[in-house]
Design an enzyme around this catalytic site. Structure first.
Site, PDB file in Angstrom:
ATOM      1  N   GLU A  37      10.293  -3.737  -2.743  1.00  0.00           N
ATOM      2  CA  GLU A  37       9.514  -4.216  -1.589  1.00  0.00           C
ATOM      3  C   GLU A  37      10.057  -5.554  -1.101  1.00  0.00           C
ATOM      4  O   GLU A  37      10.300  -6.471  -1.889  1.00  0.00           O
ATOM      5  CB  GLU A  37       8.028  -4.371  -1.948  1.00  0.00           C
ATOM      6  CG  GLU A  37       7.245  -4.865  -0.724  1.00  0.00           C
ATOM      7  CD  GLU A  37       5.753  -5.049  -0.947  1.00  0.00           C
ATOM      8  OE1 GLU A  37       5.184  -4.448  -1.877  1.00  0.00           O
ATOM      9  OE2 GLU A  37       5.158  -5.804  -0.150  1.00  0.00           O
ATOM     10  N   PHE A  87       0.844  -1.200   0.000  1.00  0.00           N
ATOM     11  CA  PHE A  87       0.000   0.000   0.000  1.00  0.00           C
ATOM     12  C   PHE A  87       0.882   1.253   0.000  1.00  0.00           C
ATOM     13  O   PHE A  87       0.698   2.167  -0.792  1.00  0.00           O
ATOM     14  CB  PHE A  87      -0.906  -0.039   1.245  1.00  0.00           C
ATOM     15  CG  PHE A  87      -1.903   1.069   1.308  1.00  0.00           C
ATOM     16  CD1 PHE A  87      -3.155   0.933   0.730  1.00  0.00           C
ATOM     17  CD2 PHE A  87      -1.584   2.265   1.941  1.00  0.00           C
ATOM     18  CE1 PHE A  87      -4.076   1.970   0.781  1.00  0.00           C
ATOM     19  CE2 PHE A  87      -2.499   3.309   2.002  1.00  0.00           C
ATOM     20  CZ  PHE A  87      -3.753   3.161   1.422  1.00  0.00           C
ATOM     21  N   GLU A 114      -2.060   3.154   9.122  1.00  0.00           N
ATOM     22  CA  GLU A 114      -3.266   2.606   9.765  1.00  0.00           C
ATOM     23  C   GLU A 114      -3.898   1.599   8.793  1.00  0.00           C
ATOM     24  O   GLU A 114      -4.817   1.923   8.052  1.00  0.00           O
ATOM     25  CB  GLU A 114      -4.230   3.756  10.090  1.00  0.00           C
ATOM     26  CG  GLU A 114      -5.400   3.336  10.921  1.00  0.00           C
ATOM     27  CD  GLU A 114      -6.356   4.506  11.182  1.00  0.00           C
ATOM     28  OE1 GLU A 114      -6.137   5.619  10.660  1.00  0.00           O
ATOM     29  OE2 GLU A 114      -7.338   4.284  11.913  1.00  0.00           O
ATOM     30  N   LYS A 119       9.724  -6.219  -6.836  1.00  0.00           N
ATOM     31  CA  LYS A 119       9.458  -7.162  -5.743  1.00  0.00           C
ATOM     32  C   LYS A 119      10.417  -8.318  -5.969  1.00  0.00           C
ATOM     33  O   LYS A 119      10.275  -9.096  -6.910  1.00  0.00           O
ATOM     34  CB  LYS A 119       7.996  -7.642  -5.823  1.00  0.00           C
ATOM     35  CG  LYS A 119       7.607  -8.664  -4.783  1.00  0.00           C
ATOM     36  CD  LYS A 119       7.127  -8.064  -3.489  1.00  0.00           C
ATOM     37  CE  LYS A 119       6.802  -9.160  -2.469  1.00  0.00           C
ATOM     38  NZ  LYS A 119       6.340  -8.638  -1.190  1.00  0.00           N
ATOM     39  N   GLY A 178       7.431  -9.735   4.107  1.00  0.00           N
ATOM     40  CA  GLY A 178       7.316  -9.755   5.566  1.00  0.00           C
ATOM     41  C   GLY A 178       8.186  -8.666   6.188  1.00  0.00           C
ATOM     42  O   GLY A 178       8.271  -7.551   5.688  1.00  0.00           O
ATOM     43  N   ASP A 192       1.584  -8.308  -5.390  1.00  0.00           N
ATOM     44  CA  ASP A 192       1.984  -6.970  -4.953  1.00  0.00           C
ATOM     45  C   ASP A 192       2.302  -6.065  -6.152  1.00  0.00           C
ATOM     46  O   ASP A 192       1.861  -4.922  -6.218  1.00  0.00           O
ATOM     47  CB  ASP A 192       3.204  -7.060  -4.027  1.00  0.00           C
ATOM     48  CG  ASP A 192       2.844  -7.622  -2.656  1.00  0.00           C
ATOM     49  OD1 ASP A 192       1.638  -7.790  -2.396  1.00  0.00           O
ATOM     50  OD2 ASP A 192       3.753  -7.871  -1.858  1.00  0.00           O
TER      51      ASP A 192
HETATM   52  N1  LIG Z   1      -3.822   2.771   4.958  1.00  0.00           N
HETATM   53  C1  LIG Z   1      -4.552   1.739   4.531  1.00  0.00           C
HETATM   54  N2  LIG Z   1      -5.882   1.916   4.329  1.00  0.00           N
HETATM   55  C2  LIG Z   1      -6.662   0.888   3.908  1.00  0.00           C
HETATM   56  N3  LIG Z   1      -6.227  -0.350   3.654  1.00  0.00           N
HETATM   57  C3  LIG Z   1      -4.915  -0.583   3.831  1.00  0.00           C
HETATM   58  C4  LIG Z   1      -4.022   0.443   4.268  1.00  0.00           C
HETATM   59  N4  LIG Z   1      -2.784  -0.094   4.354  1.00  0.00           N
HETATM   60  C5  LIG Z   1      -2.904  -1.376   3.986  1.00  0.00           C
HETATM   61  N5  LIG Z   1      -4.171  -1.678   3.685  1.00  0.00           N
HETATM   62  C6  LIG Z   1      -4.698  -2.997   3.282  1.00  0.00           C
HETATM   63  O1  LIG Z   1      -4.164  -3.984   4.185  1.00  0.00           O
HETATM   64  C7  LIG Z   1      -3.850  -5.183   3.503  1.00  0.00           C
HETATM   65  C8  LIG Z   1      -2.370  -5.505   3.714  1.00  0.00           C
HETATM   66  O2  LIG Z   1      -1.585  -4.466   3.126  1.00  0.00           O
HETATM   67  P1  LIG Z   1      -0.372  -4.789   2.147  1.00  0.00           P
HETATM   68  O3  LIG Z   1      -0.739  -5.839   1.144  1.00  0.00           O
HETATM   69  O4  LIG Z   1       0.108  -3.487   1.629  1.00  0.00           O
HETATM   70  O5  LIG Z   1       0.662  -5.420   3.202  1.00  0.00           O
HETATM   71  P2  LIG Z   1       2.148  -5.939   2.949  1.00  0.00           P
HETATM   72  O6  LIG Z   1       2.949  -5.492   4.093  1.00  0.00           O
HETATM   73  O7  LIG Z   1       2.582  -5.518   1.606  1.00  0.00           O
HETATM   74  O8  LIG Z   1       1.977  -7.522   3.006  1.00  0.00           O
HETATM   75  P3  LIG Z   1       3.003  -8.657   2.417  1.00  0.00           P
HETATM   76  O9  LIG Z   1       3.965  -8.965   3.497  1.00  0.00           O
HETATM   77  O10 LIG Z   1       2.074  -9.807   2.089  1.00  0.00           O
HETATM   78  O11 LIG Z   1       3.664  -8.113   1.187  1.00  0.00           O
HETATM   79  C9  LIG Z   1      -4.228  -4.938   2.023  1.00  0.00           C
HETATM   80  O12 LIG Z   1      -5.512  -5.435   1.796  1.00  0.00           O
HETATM   81  C10 LIG Z   1      -4.215  -3.417   1.901  1.00  0.00           C
HETATM   82  O13 LIG Z   1      -5.046  -2.913   0.876  1.00  0.00           O
HETATM   83  C1  LIG Z   2       2.982 -14.664   2.344  1.00  0.00           C
HETATM   84  C2  LIG Z   2       3.177 -13.311   2.986  1.00  0.00           C
HETATM   85  N1  LIG Z   2       2.096 -12.447   2.600  1.00  0.00           N
HETATM   86  C3  LIG Z   2       4.530 -12.680   2.614  1.00  0.00           C
HETATM   87  N2  LIG Z   2       4.607 -12.531   1.182  1.00  0.00           N
HETATM   88  C4  LIG Z   2       5.709 -13.476   3.137  1.00  0.00           C
HETATM   89  C5  LIG Z   2       5.849 -13.295   4.616  1.00  0.00           C
HETATM   90  C6  LIG Z   2       6.946 -14.139   5.213  1.00  0.00           C
HETATM   91  C7  LIG Z   2       6.958 -14.047   6.726  1.00  0.00           C
HETATM   92  C8  LIG Z   2       7.914 -14.987   7.356  1.00  0.00           C
HETATM   93  C9  LIG Z   2       7.927 -14.847   8.870  1.00  0.00           C
HETATM   94  O1  LIG Z   2       8.260 -13.782   9.408  1.00  0.00           O
HETATM   95  O2  LIG Z   2       7.578 -15.812   9.548  1.00  0.00           O
HETATM   96 MG   LIG Z   3       3.204  -6.626  -0.013  1.00  0.00          MG
END
Ligand SMILES: Nc1ncnc2c1ncn2[C@@H]1O[C@H](COP(=O)(O)OP(=O)(O)OP(=O)(O)O)[C@@H](O)[C@H]1O
Ligand SMILES: C[C@H](N)[C@H](N)CCCCCC(=O)O
Ligand SMILES: [Mg+2]
Length: 276
Positions: free
Chosen positions: A162, A66, A223, A86, A165, A98
């Site tokens: 990116e 996000f 948030e 990524k 985790g 992503d």
């Molecule tokens: N500020 C925000 N407002 C609304 N929704 C959000 C916001 N930040 C994140 N989200 C939602 O929360 C969920 C998780 O966010 P995101 O996919 O960006 O996490 P991530 O850290 O990239 O996860 P991963 O480790 O899987 O890559 C998504 O559905 C995203 O749209």
């Molecule tokens: C599948 C998930 N959404 C991420 N892409 C990968 C997160 C790995 C987390 C590993 C850990 O901390 O245990």
């Molecule tokens: Mg992500």
């Protein structure tokens, strides 16, 4: 930090040397890792390359994608040629979810394919990169990632990478993401949740960045789910008190996501450009 050294060990290099003496193959890994890091720094310097930012988070699902999407939109709005990468995507073998999300927000339909510079590795199971690669009988080559980053960066002014985790997620069985990012000399931008649980995760991550001497670009509090504003504000305050770090910006929960960059992220992008 080289392979086999305990990343959490306060002895740092002493630990590497001791393990290298006991395990001769780790001496070779140590040398390889130093050479890889050195070459990467030289190459980036020679080519006059601009800014690379590694977007990490305090955990999976904290909002890295996000935030990375909005940063891309913000840089684009500021007239900067920006790209997204990524390194290892897990949960889908055919594309990176992503990268799709980022490209969709950028209004692009040319989603990158597995093996492209933008998404070098995509694996089926939603797990840590090291395990997801093994399940698909693949090997993550760090040199391939390094080359993909350098080649992509040549086409851009800002490259947002990116992670997967949090910082201490293994990218292979021997190397943590944070160790590889340090070896590549790429600064970290940390995304943290706003709500309950973030104090511990954020202070631990900031502490690791400081202790291990990783380059740091800033903290963004996100948030990612609706949070009591009193808790959000106090979390910010307490994190600042114990780490000395105030966030580049705080992002509120957005119930609808469109392709205009959030104002607070434009401010953060300006700060990042000004200090680069
Ligand atoms: N500020 C925000 N407002 C609304 N929704 C959000 C916001 N930040 C994140 N989200 C939602 O929360 C969920 C998780 O966010 P995101 O996919 O960006 O996490 P991530 O850290 O990239 O996860 P991963 O480790 O899987 O890559 C998504 O559905 C995203 O749209
Ligand atoms: C599948 C998930 N959404 C991420 N892409 C990968 C997160 C790995 C987390 C590993 C850990 O901390 O245990
Ligand atoms: Mg992500």
């Amino acid at each position: 930090m080289p392979i086999l050294a305990n990343p959490l060990c306060c002895q740092g290099w002493k630990c590497c040397i001791v393990s290298a003496l006991h395990f001769p193959h780790s001496l070779a890994n140590l040398a390889k890792s130093i050479i890889r890091g050195f070459r990467f720094k030289e190459q980036t310097k020679e080519k006059g390359i601009g800014m690379i930012i590694f977007v990490s988070g305090t955990d999976t699902d904290c909002g890295k994608t996000f935030v990375a999407s909005h940063l891309c939109l913000a840089f684009k709005r500021l007239g900067v040629k920006v790209g997204y990468q990524k390194w290892v995507s897990t949960g889908n073998k055919d594309f990176s979810d992503d990268a799709r999300m980022v490209y969709r927000l950028l209004g692009r339909e040319d989603f990158p394919l597995p093996g492209s510079l933008e998404t070098p590795y995509c694996f089926s199971i939603p797990a840590s990169p090291h395990l997801a690669a093994e399940k698909d009988q693949a090997i993550i080559e760090l040199d391939t990632l390094k080359k993909a980053t350098l080649d992509l960066k040549k086409q851009l002014e800002v490259l947002i990478i990116e992670g997967a985790g949090g910082l201490l997620v293994p990218i292979t069985r021997d190397v943590l993401l944070a160790q590889f990012v340090k070896e590549m000399d790429i600064p970290v931008l940390l995304v943290a949740r706003a709500g309950v649980g973030t104090i511990n995760h954020t202070l631990l991550s900031l502490n690791y960045i400081k202790q291990e001497g990783l380059k740091f670009k800033g903290l963004i509090m996100n948030e990612q789910e609706p949070t009591d504003p009193k808790i959000f504000m106090d979390n910010l305050k307490i994190i600042e008190q114990f780490s000395g770090i105030s966030p580049l910006c705080k992002i509120h929960f957005s119930s609808s996501i469109d392709n205009s960059p959030l104002d607070e992220v434009i401010v953060a992008a300006r700060k990042l450009l000004n200090e680069s």
